[in-house]
Design a protein around this motif. Sequence first.
Motif, short mmCIF file in Angstrom:
data_model
loop_
_atom_site.label_atom_id
_atom_site.label_comp_id
_atom_site.label_asym_id
_atom_site.label_seq_id
_atom_site.Cartn_x
_atom_site.Cartn_y
_atom_site.Cartn_z
N ALA A 91 0.83 -1.21 0.00
CA ALA A 91 0.00 0.00 0.00
C ALA A 91 0.87 1.26 0.00
CB ALA A 91 -0.93 -0.01 1.21
N PHE A 92 2.09 1.14 0.54
CA PHE A 92 3.03 2.25 0.53
C PHE A 92 3.83 2.30 -0.77
CE2 PHE A 92 2.08 2.57 4.92
CZ PHE A 92 2.59 3.77 5.40
N SER A 93 3.62 1.31 -1.63
CA SER A 93 4.39 1.17 -2.88
C SER A 93 5.88 1.04 -2.60
CB SER A 93 4.14 2.38 -3.81
OG SER A 93 2.78 2.48 -4.14
N TRP A 94 6.20 0.34 -1.51
CA TRP A 94 7.59 0.11 -1.14
C TRP A 94 8.02 -1.27 -1.60
CZ3 TRP A 94 7.70 1.90 4.69
CH2 TRP A 94 7.66 3.30 4.74
N THR A 95 9.27 -1.36 -2.06
CA THR A 95 9.84 -2.67 -2.36
C THR A 95 10.23 -3.33 -1.05
OG1 THR A 95 12.11 -1.83 -2.50
CG2 THR A 95 10.78 -1.76 -4.53
N GLN A 96 10.58 -4.60 -1.12
CA GLN A 96 11.04 -5.27 0.10
C GLN A 96 12.31 -4.61 0.63
OE1 GLN A 96 11.39 -9.49 -0.65
NE2 GLN A 96 9.29 -9.88 0.07
N ASN A 97 13.17 -4.16 -0.28
CA ASN A 97 14.40 -3.48 0.15
C ASN A 97 14.08 -2.19 0.89
OD1 ASN A 97 16.47 -5.24 -0.73
ND2 ASN A 97 16.23 -4.53 -2.84
N ASP A 98 13.10 -1.42 0.36
CA ASP A 98 12.69 -0.18 1.02
C ASP A 98 12.20 -0.45 2.43
OD1 ASP A 98 13.23 1.35 -1.24
OD2 ASP A 98 11.19 1.12 -2.04
N ALA A 99 11.28 -1.41 2.53
CA ALA A 99 10.68 -1.71 3.83
C ALA A 99 11.70 -2.31 4.79
CB ALA A 99 9.51 -2.68 3.65
N ALA A 100 12.55 -3.20 4.28
CA ALA A 100 13.55 -3.85 5.14
C ALA A 100 14.49 -2.82 5.75
CB ALA A 100 14.34 -4.88 4.33
N GLU A 101 14.88 -1.84 4.94
CA GLU A 101 15.79 -0.79 5.45
C GLU A 101 15.13 0.00 6.57
OE1 GLU A 101 18.16 3.19 3.81
OE2 GLU A 101 17.14 1.85 2.41
N ARG A 102 13.85 0.34 6.39
CA ARG A 102 13.15 1.12 7.41
C ARG A 102 12.86 0.29 8.66
NH1 ARG A 102 11.90 3.20 2.48
NH2 ARG A 102 11.51 5.46 2.33
N LEU A 103 12.67 -1.02 8.47
CA LEU A 103 12.36 -1.90 9.60
C LEU A 103 13.61 -2.40 10.31
CD1 LEU A 103 9.50 -4.01 7.96
CD2 LEU A 103 9.24 -2.37 9.83
N GLY A 104 14.77 -2.14 9.72
CA GLY A 104 16.02 -2.56 10.34
C GLY A 104 16.31 -4.04 10.22
N VAL A 105 15.83 -4.66 9.13
CA VAL A 105 16.10 -6.08 8.88
C VAL A 105 16.62 -6.23 7.45
CG1 VAL A 105 14.31 -6.86 10.49
CG2 VAL A 105 13.73 -6.52 8.08
#
Length: 307
Positions: A91-105
């Motif tokens: 829904a945020f149009s984030w890739t897994q890399n985008d989300a992983a970076e923000r989530l710290g994983v």
Amino acid sequence: MSRTDFQQTGRGRRPGRRERDGSAETAWRQCTEKRRKSGTQVHLRINQHLGRISFEGFPFFNTSPVIRLNITLFVIFNLMTGDELKSVRLAFSWTQNDAAERLGVTQAYLSMVERGTRIVSADLASRAVRVFDVPPTALPLAEYRQHSRNPGWFKKQLGSLGYPGFAYLRATTKSNPAELLMEALDTQDLDSRVVEALPWLPLAFPQMDWVWLALNAKVYDRQNRLGFVVDLATQCAQRLDRSDVATQLVQPLKTLERSRLAAEDTLCKESMTQVERTWLRTHRSKTAEHWNLLSDLTVEQLDHAIA
């Protein structure tokens, strides 16, 4: 033998951090609607004598519910799923890399979580709540344990969840509203301003995990306190013309009504003197009397707190 029949759903809020085609609120509501349609009505049949709890119709998502034995009954904890995490990420149009970076994983770890080969840990769920601004009711609920909390902790938690009276305070980590309410109700002596804030929690989060909350309240004999708070929240919702909230609180209130205790109790003020107790027995509200509580808290006193 009693039967508890609740419908568990989430509560979406608009993240609003980034422009996108679909809102995370919509994604979250779709996830919770999927839960509802796939049978997220948890049917609990509790037999206190045998010390067993049987359940039917519980949906198994990417991870199975964690089942822990707690004295005479099993308590079911339903965690955030990888599928839900993925839906909000998209829904945020984030890739897994985008989300992983923000989530710290790492991206590889996030991929395993979304596929269901790794569970959504409590730490990851907490980060997801902050990053995606998903509702705090999505935070995992662990086995309840009694803690000794100072008044400042409760105030900061309430402020972090949006309570107007403590809006100037923030906690380092948010708590699930159900867990916060249980901890407060299980406190012997609670700051009066915190007690006054308790009905706001069901009012603000009517879709919290009532199964978890009701079961733990029964284990620790706090169902009268919980019933009183939910009753006041329902009255507040009616005064504010929030019929949707009042409707959602009907079933939890009915369930707590069936387990109402005859023993007299206070609303988190065990240090109350005998003089105060005697006075309150004849000056408390009908609601407090119904729940066998010695408390002078009324719905009229909450108007300034919930506005």
